[in-house]
Design a protein around this motif. Structure first.
Motif, PDB file in Angstrom:
ATOM      1  N   GLY A  43      31.001  42.279  21.714  1.00  0.00           N
ATOM      2  CA  GLY A  43      32.375  43.003  21.854  1.00  0.00           C
ATOM      3  C   GLY A  43      31.945  44.165  22.794  1.00  0.00           C
ATOM      4  O   GLY A  43      30.832  44.600  23.103  1.00  0.00           O
ATOM      5  N   VAL A  44      33.187  45.097  22.744  1.00  0.00           N
ATOM      6  CA  VAL A  44      32.853  46.195  23.508  1.00  0.00           C
ATOM      7  C   VAL A  44      33.487  47.457  22.723  1.00  0.00           C
ATOM      8  O   VAL A  44      34.632  47.415  22.140  1.00  0.00           O
ATOM      9  CB  VAL A  44      33.591  46.458  25.052  1.00  0.00           C
ATOM     10  N   ILE A  45      32.773  48.532  22.819  1.00  0.00           N
ATOM     11  CA  ILE A  45      33.421  49.856  22.038  1.00  0.00           C
ATOM     12  C   ILE A  45      33.634  50.971  23.207  1.00  0.00           C
ATOM     13  O   ILE A  45      32.498  51.273  23.897  1.00  0.00           O
ATOM     14  CB  ILE A  45      32.626  50.429  20.890  1.00  0.00           C
ATOM     15  N   LEU A  46      34.851  51.295  23.423  1.00  0.00           N
ATOM     16  CA  LEU A  46      34.874  52.099  24.497  1.00  0.00           C
ATOM     17  C   LEU A  46      35.573  53.680  24.035  1.00  0.00           C
ATOM     18  O   LEU A  46      36.605  53.456  23.141  1.00  0.00           O
ATOM     19  CB  LEU A  46      36.233  51.572  25.415  1.00  0.00           C
ATOM     20  N   ASN A  47      34.910  54.771  24.339  1.00  0.00           N
ATOM     21  CA  ASN A  47      35.288  56.133  23.817  1.00  0.00           C
ATOM     22  C   ASN A  47      35.902  56.805  25.012  1.00  0.00           C
ATOM     23  O   ASN A  47      35.311  56.922  25.911  1.00  0.00           O
ATOM     24  CB  ASN A  47      33.969  56.515  23.311  1.00  0.00           C
ATOM     25  N   ILE A  48      36.996  57.268  24.900  1.00  0.00           N
ATOM     26  CA  ILE A  48      37.883  58.104  25.606  1.00  0.00           C
ATOM     27  C   ILE A  48      37.214  59.547  25.357  1.00  0.00           C
ATOM     28  O   ILE A  48      37.640  60.295  24.513  1.00  0.00           O
ATOM     29  CB  ILE A  48      39.217  57.887  25.384  1.00  0.00           C
ATOM     30  N   ALA A  49      36.353  59.899  26.332  1.00  0.00           N
ATOM     31  CA  ALA A  49      35.897  61.431  26.401  1.00  0.00           C
ATOM     32  C   ALA A  49      36.421  62.455  27.341  1.00  0.00           C
ATOM     33  O   ALA A  49      37.932  62.248  27.186  1.00  0.00           O
ATOM     34  CB  ALA A  49      34.316  61.242  26.699  1.00  0.00           C
ATOM     35  N   SER A  50      36.046  63.002  28.083  1.00  0.00           N
ATOM     36  CA  SER A  50      36.699  63.786  28.852  1.00  0.00           C
ATOM     37  C   SER A  50      35.872  64.492  29.780  1.00  0.00           C
ATOM     38  O   SER A  50      34.673  64.538  29.625  1.00  0.00           O
ATOM     39  CB  SER A  50      37.244  64.987  28.064  1.00  0.00           C
ATOM     40  N   GLN A  51      36.322  65.077  31.004  1.00  0.00           N
ATOM     41  CA  GLN A  51      35.751  65.756  31.956  1.00  0.00           C
ATOM     42  C   GLN A  51      34.894  67.022  31.271  1.00  0.00           C
ATOM     43  O   GLN A  51      34.002  67.649  31.843  1.00  0.00           O
ATOM     44  CB  GLN A  51      36.248  66.035  33.304  1.00  0.00           C
ATOM     45  N   LEU A  52      35.642  67.461  30.236  1.00  0.00           N
ATOM     46  CA  LEU A  52      35.232  68.560  29.405  1.00  0.00           C
ATOM     47  C   LEU A  52      34.044  68.425  28.523  1.00  0.00           C
ATOM     48  O   LEU A  52      33.579  69.246  27.870  1.00  0.00           O
ATOM     49  CB  LEU A  52      36.400  69.403  28.686  1.00  0.00           C
ATOM     50  N   GLY A  53      33.670  67.112  28.367  1.00  0.00           N
ATOM     51  CA  GLY A  53      32.215  66.739  27.842  1.00  0.00           C
ATOM     52  C   GLY A  53      31.116  67.021  28.635  1.00  0.00           C
ATOM     53  O   GLY A  53      30.157  66.990  28.125  1.00  0.00           O
TER      54      GLY A  53
END
Ligand SMILES: NC(=O)c1ccc[n+]([C@@H]2O[C@H](COP(=O)([O-])OP(=O)(O)OC[C@H]3O[C@@H](n4cnc5c(N)ncnc54)[C@H](O)[C@@H]3O)[C@@H](O)[C@H]2O)c1
Length: 254
Positions: free
Chosen positions: A138-148
């Motif tokens: 399967g897939v794990i998608l983490n929503i990060a940020s440009q501020l990472g």
């Protein structure tokens, strides 16, 4: 008829009452998925689903604080049990942190930001991985940020949490590659959601403050991020793992 890209895939999306989570949910539903949507308050989430998604038995609404080990485990197990499998986890929930100079950030705010944005994503992944293994991957998608990737004034806790999320994504990818589990992250630039309209007052004020930081001259729309999320969890991205997709209108290219 061409099959839809997520036909019959089961996905969990956290923070689904927010505008970005709701846009991802809408796009995944159009793509054929069945969804377990998670947020802190079930009534608010249910109301949003009824207004915008209207997907009936293809959507399960669950309330939990993702940073609570027992609640997050119960939620992941309930979602997998309800649909009989799990294919995708989207860690989208995040706290709204204040704009505070680093020396004035309270320990409480620092801990809460890291607890939800990082530990919450790790917990959800920890509980989801056995179910994804059972499904055969399967897939794990983490929503990060440009501020990472880059800093901005007064966002130390948020930036640190999102930078760590990029690292967590790489660790999941290498630990779970043999189980056919991909881990990817998506780093939005500023996107017009209630998170920003609440902070700045109006959409015009958000644009005045932030559009100029993006070389494209505007901020993003939730559906533009949802499209990128769909790509990352779909089979079209089958060779993509451990990496981050910046969808930021050029914010970090300057
Ligand atoms: N909007 C932007 O400009 C922007 C930019 C870069 C990254 N992001 C990221 O995109 C994601 C979604 O952003 P958004 O603008 O829709 O945010 P939002 O604040 O509107 O939505 C976040 C949702 O997460 C939920 N949530 C918060 N803590 C939780 C917890 N402990 N357990 C479960 N749910 C919880 C909230 O109730 C809310 O519904 C976040 O991860 C955010 O950091 C947003």
């Amino acid at each position: 008829m061409t099959p839809k890209p997520l036909q019959d895939r089961i996905a969990i999306i956290t923070g689904a009452t927010g505008d970005l989570g709701a846009a991802i949910a809408k796009r995944f539903l159009e793509a054929g998925a069945r969804l377990a949507l998670i947020d802190l308050d079930a009534a608010r989430l249910k109301a949003r689903c009824e207004q915008e998604l209207g997907a009936g038995d293809r959507v399960l609404v669950l309330a939990c604080d993702v940073s609570d080990a027992d609640q997050s485990r119960a939620c992941v197990d309930a979602a997998s049990r309800h649909f009989g499998a799990l294919n995708i986890l989207v860690n989208n929930a995040a706290t709204v942190s204040t704009r505070t100079p680093i020396a004035e950030v309270s320990l409480e705010e620092w801990r809460r930001t890291l607890d939800v944005n990082l530990t919450g994503a790790w917990l959800m992944a920890k509980w989801a991985i056995p179910h994804l293994r059972q499904t055969g991957g399967g897939v794990i998608l983490n929503i990060a940020s440009q501020l990472g990737h880059v800093a901005t004034v007064g966002s130390s806790a948020y930036s640190a949490s999102k930078a760590a999320l990029l690292s967590l994504t790489r660790s999941i990818a290498v630990d779970c590659a043999a189980d056919h589990i991909r881990a990817v992250s998506l780093s939005p630039g500023a996107v017009i959601t209630s998170r920003l309209t609440k902070r700045y007052g109006t959409e015009e004020a958000v644009n005045r403050a932030l559009a100029g930081k993006h070389p494209v001259g505007r901020i993003g729309r939730p559906h533009e991020l949802a499209e990128a999320a769909l790509y990352l969890v779909s089979d079209g991205a089958s060779f993509v793992t451990g990496s981050d997709l910046l969808v930021d209108g050029g914010y970090t290219a300057v």
